[in-house]
Design an enzyme around this catalytic site. Structure first.
Site, PDB file in Angstrom:
ATOM      1  N   CYS A 115      -8.351  15.367   9.266  1.00 40.53           N
ATOM      2  CA  CYS A 115      -8.601  16.390   8.256  1.00 40.53           C
ATOM      3  C   CYS A 115     -10.090  16.746   8.228  1.00 40.53           C
ATOM      4  CB  CYS A 115      -8.176  15.890   6.880  1.00 40.53           C
ATOM      5  SG  CYS A 115      -6.477  15.268   6.817  1.00 40.53           S
ATOM      6  N   ARG A 126      -9.275  20.728  12.724  1.00 41.54           N
ATOM      7  CA  ARG A 126      -8.926  19.359  12.360  1.00 41.54           C
ATOM      8  C   ARG A 126      -7.580  19.267  11.637  1.00 41.54           C
ATOM      9  NH1 ARG A 126     -12.591  15.169  11.920  1.00 41.54           N
ATOM     10  NH2 ARG A 126     -14.631  15.570  12.837  1.00 41.54           N
ATOM     11  N   TRP A 175      -4.463  17.757   7.780  1.00 39.76           N
ATOM     12  CA  TRP A 175      -3.404  17.429   8.739  1.00 39.76           C
ATOM     13  C   TRP A 175      -2.580  16.341   8.076  1.00 39.76           C
ATOM     14  CZ3 TRP A 175      -1.703  13.205  11.673  1.00 39.76           C
ATOM     15  CH2 TRP A 175      -0.812  13.522  12.704  1.00 39.76           C
ATOM     16  N   GLY A 217      -8.182  10.430   6.919  1.00 46.19           N
ATOM     17  CA  GLY A 217      -7.831   9.086   7.365  1.00 46.19           C
ATOM     18  C   GLY A 217      -6.559   8.590   6.718  1.00 46.19           C
ATOM     19  N   GLU A 233      -0.429  17.109  32.851  1.00 43.08           N
ATOM     20  CA  GLU A 233      -1.181  18.038  32.009  1.00 43.08           C
ATOM     21  C   GLU A 233      -0.420  19.344  31.826  1.00 43.08           C
ATOM     22  OE1 GLU A 233      -4.465  19.951  29.947  1.00 43.08           O
ATOM     23  OE2 GLU A 233      -3.503  17.992  30.027  1.00 43.08           O
ATOM     24  N   LYS A 262       0.691  20.758  28.208  1.00 42.46           N
ATOM     25  CA  LYS A 262       0.279  22.065  27.701  1.00 42.46           C
ATOM     26  C   LYS A 262       1.487  22.908  27.296  1.00 42.46           C
ATOM     27  CE  LYS A 262      -4.176  22.132  27.758  1.00 42.46           C
ATOM     28  NZ  LYS A 262      -4.195  20.697  27.430  1.00 42.46           N
ATOM     29  N   HIS A 301      14.158   8.893  41.839  1.00 46.89           N
ATOM     30  CA  HIS A 301      14.386   7.698  41.044  1.00 46.89           C
ATOM     31  C   HIS A 301      14.816   8.030  39.611  1.00 46.89           C
ATOM     32  CE1 HIS A 301      12.814   4.947  44.117  1.00 46.89           C
ATOM     33  NE2 HIS A 301      12.014   5.965  44.421  1.00 46.89           N
ATOM     34  N   LYS A 331      -7.087  19.317  16.339  1.00 47.55           N
ATOM     35  CA  LYS A 331      -7.999  19.218  17.475  1.00 47.55           C
ATOM     36  C   LYS A 331      -8.565  17.815  17.648  1.00 47.55           C
ATOM     37  CE  LYS A 331     -10.470  21.091  20.785  1.00 47.55           C
ATOM     38  NZ  LYS A 331      -9.780  21.515  22.008  1.00 47.55           N
TER      39      LYS A 331
END
Length: 608
Positions: A2, A27, A74, A99, A480, A484, A503, A603
């Site tokens: 946050c 954030r 968040w 936190g 990646e 994304k 596999h 982020k």
């Protein structure tokens, strides 16, 4: 995770707080709120969702007062509702929090037994009640905070506003960042220098366990034992101008297209273009020559950058690499000693699990190198040596230019390690550096393929699942690419080492499955293409990302081909990241998702 802002100003605080929160929305954007003192009383405005919703509330119901706190959330404990939005208030105390208070259930039972009525589902509200109860028992605000802080378990940053105290804010940090800003007759709290940049470039970073009392006259700082301490004041290099998208529709698009430039800046920092040698200042502190292994730890996309570099360190420096996701490493009780060197990688420099891994290694005597984009960050301050990525501010939640700049720094470290360990001859080092110097121009050529990549978005948007395949350094790129696509479009995707196809994952292949194969024409191209043929035989819809030679050698197995320029093995992971980013970006744009702020994400992950 946050974002926190506190203002002791000389003009109305609410507009300034909102302006600062715009820089912190990366954030978290589940809800936002602000509280100020109006004639000595705490008055709040809060809104569910993004910051623009709070702005709409304030437009209808303006908030005066020159002292205040603000927050963009968040969600951890409690749904993202107005009731759970910060600031939280209990009596004469309002609190904003970044936190997790791990023992909040125990504390909640205690304050309910004391007669408190709780109105939210959050862990944060218990902090406000504890401080308010202590003040009701006759303690001053600072004495109440000093009494409460040792009782809080977990990682947190806090800022508190008190009724009737126009010239007082109290903040604290344990595991989550918090900084003090020094103005001219004004003082501030902020989660980071970006938050404080509209107000001042004079910053004091609180150390772990510190708490601070600010008035307009200055700051008093106390350590975890409540002893007065002095922390240095620094000048921040963060610009005060609010980032804008320029001519781009999204920050992510802008940041993708900034990569040729920022890669050029980063490469010039870590390579000597004249002598064509790696030139990583401070790398000697990492003791590459005498290492028996290198430890790398990170989270998310930064972890995947580290995974690419594992191939480089082992190939070019013959240095074994142990790499782990930071959230696993910190609890694995990995043997670490003073003979070890650890590299931690984090865009923000505040990632909670990565910071905990750094501290674990440091406690056990290891030398710490940090690759970060924010030189004022906690990780940067606690590492023995910092290797900054020159990516500039990255606003889009999905990392793009920070990732490729991390790769550029890691390439420099790998080549320097190879030279120090006597593995790379001067001639071979010069060849590799000459190839890396070409990265900015190759990046421009790769971005020129954007219109071809955009055409893939429509059919991909209809898929429910996708696979990405690659070998060697293209395997981390497959991971990646899948990450994304999941982040931005919410399409389920998985990345696999191409050799693992038989596999298990091959069972997923059918005519509805898009399969992205990352395969430049290199020493293992034929191995990857044989895996691609196995996909084609089962009706999979193949998109091949390769070069001219690779396209000509693959036959007609691919439904679509993205052709990139020819390049060397060491360059390929950096350049091939660009089409992977563009595929996810354009698919998300076509589907209408929020590209810059995908749902449920933030982020900077500053909570565990």
């Amino acid at each position: 995770m946050c974002g926190i802002v506190g203002v002791l100003g000389t003009v109305d605080a609410a507009p300034r707080i909102v302006d600062s929160l715009k820089r912190l929305e990366y954030r978290g954007y589940d809800s936002a709120g602000v509280a100020t003192l109006v004639d000595g009383a705490i008055v709040r405005r809060r809104a569910e969702g993004k910051l623009r919703n709070l702005e709409a509330v304030l437009e209808k119901s303006p908030l005066t007062g020159i002292s205040g706190i603000g927050h963009t959330r968040w969600a951890t404990h409690g749904a993202p509702t107005v009731a759970n939005a910060h600031p939280h208030q209990a009596g004469s105390v309002a609190v904003v929090h970044n936190g997790i208070i791990e023992n909040y259930l125990e504390l909640r039972e205690e304050i309910v037994a004391a007669g408190a009525v709780l109105n939210t589902e959050t862990d944060t509200e218990v902090v406000a009640h504890l401080v308010n109860l202590a003040m009701a028992n006759g303690l001053s605000p600072r004495d109440a905070v000093a009494q409460v802080l040792p009782r809080l378990k977990g990682a947190f940053a806090l800022a508190m506003l008190f009724s009737g105290e126009e010239d007082l804010l109290i903040g604290a940090r344990k595991g989550s960042p918090l900084a003090v800003g020094h103005g001219d007759g004004e003082m501030f709290f902020g989660s980071d220098a970006i938050a404080l940049s509209p107000f001042t470039d004079r910053i004091t970073y609180l150390d772990e366990g510190d708490w601070a009392v600010i008035t307009r006259a200055g700051v008093e700082i106390f350590d975890q034992a409540n002893q007065p301490v002095t922390r240095p004041e620094a000048r921040s290099s963060v610009t005060s101008s609010l980032m804008d998208k320029g001519n781009y529709k999204h920050f992510m698009a802008k940041e993708i297209h900034e990569q040729p430039e920022v890669l050029g800046h980063t490469l010039s920092r870590y390579f000597d273009y004249t002598t064509k040698r790696a030139r990583v200042e401070g790398a000697d502190q990492l003791k590459f020559k005498d290492l028996s292994r290198l430890i790398i730890t990170a989270c998310g996309t930064a972890y995947l950058a580290g995974l690419v570099s594992k191939y480089w360190f082992e190939k070019y420096a013959r240095l074994p690499v142990e790499i782990d996701i930071a959230s696993e490493f910190r609890y694995r009780e990995t043997p670490v000693s003073d003979k070890d060197t650890a590299l931690v990688i984090s865009q923000s420099g505040e990632t909670a699990d990565t910071l905990a891994s750094l501290r674990y290694c440091k406690t056990n005597g290891a030398t710490i190198g940090a690759i970060v984009n924010v030189p004022e960050s906690t990780i940067a301050r606690e590492a023995d040596r910092v290797f900054q990525t020159i990516a500039g501010p990255e606003i889009g939640v999905a990392s793009t230019k920070a990732f490729t700049c991390q790769l550029a720094v890691l390439a420099g470290l790998a080549l320097q390690a190879g030279r120090e360990r006597g593995v790379l001859t001067p001639e071979r080092e010069q060849e590799l550096v000459a190839e890396l110097i070409e990265v900015p121009s190759l990046a421009l050529k790769a971005l020129a393929r954007e219109s071809d990549i955009e055409k893939l978005a429509h059919p991909l948007s209809k898929a429910s699942n996708a696979l990405y395949l690659g070998r060697a350094t293209n395997f981390p790129l497959a991971l990646e690419g899948a990450l994304k696509l999941k982040e931005l479009s919410y399409i389920h995707a998985e990345g696999y080492a191409a050799g693992e196809l038989k596999h298990g994952p091959i069972a997923l292949i059918d005519e509805n499955m898009p399969v992205f194969v990352i395969a430049p024409f290199d020493a293992i191209y034929e191995k990857t293409v044989s895996n691609m043929q196995e996909v084609a035989a089962r009706g999979g819809r193949i998109v091949l990302i390769t070069d001219e030679r690779g396209a000509s050698e693959c036959g007609n197995a691919a439904e679509n081909t993205v052709i990139l320029p020819d390049m060397s093995d060491i360059v390929a992971p950096i350049i091939y990241a660009l089409p992977v980013q563009l595929i996810a970006y354009h698919t998300a744009v076509f589907m209408g998702t929020d590209v810059d702020q995908p749902r449920n994400l933030a982020k900077s992950v500053t909570v565990e």
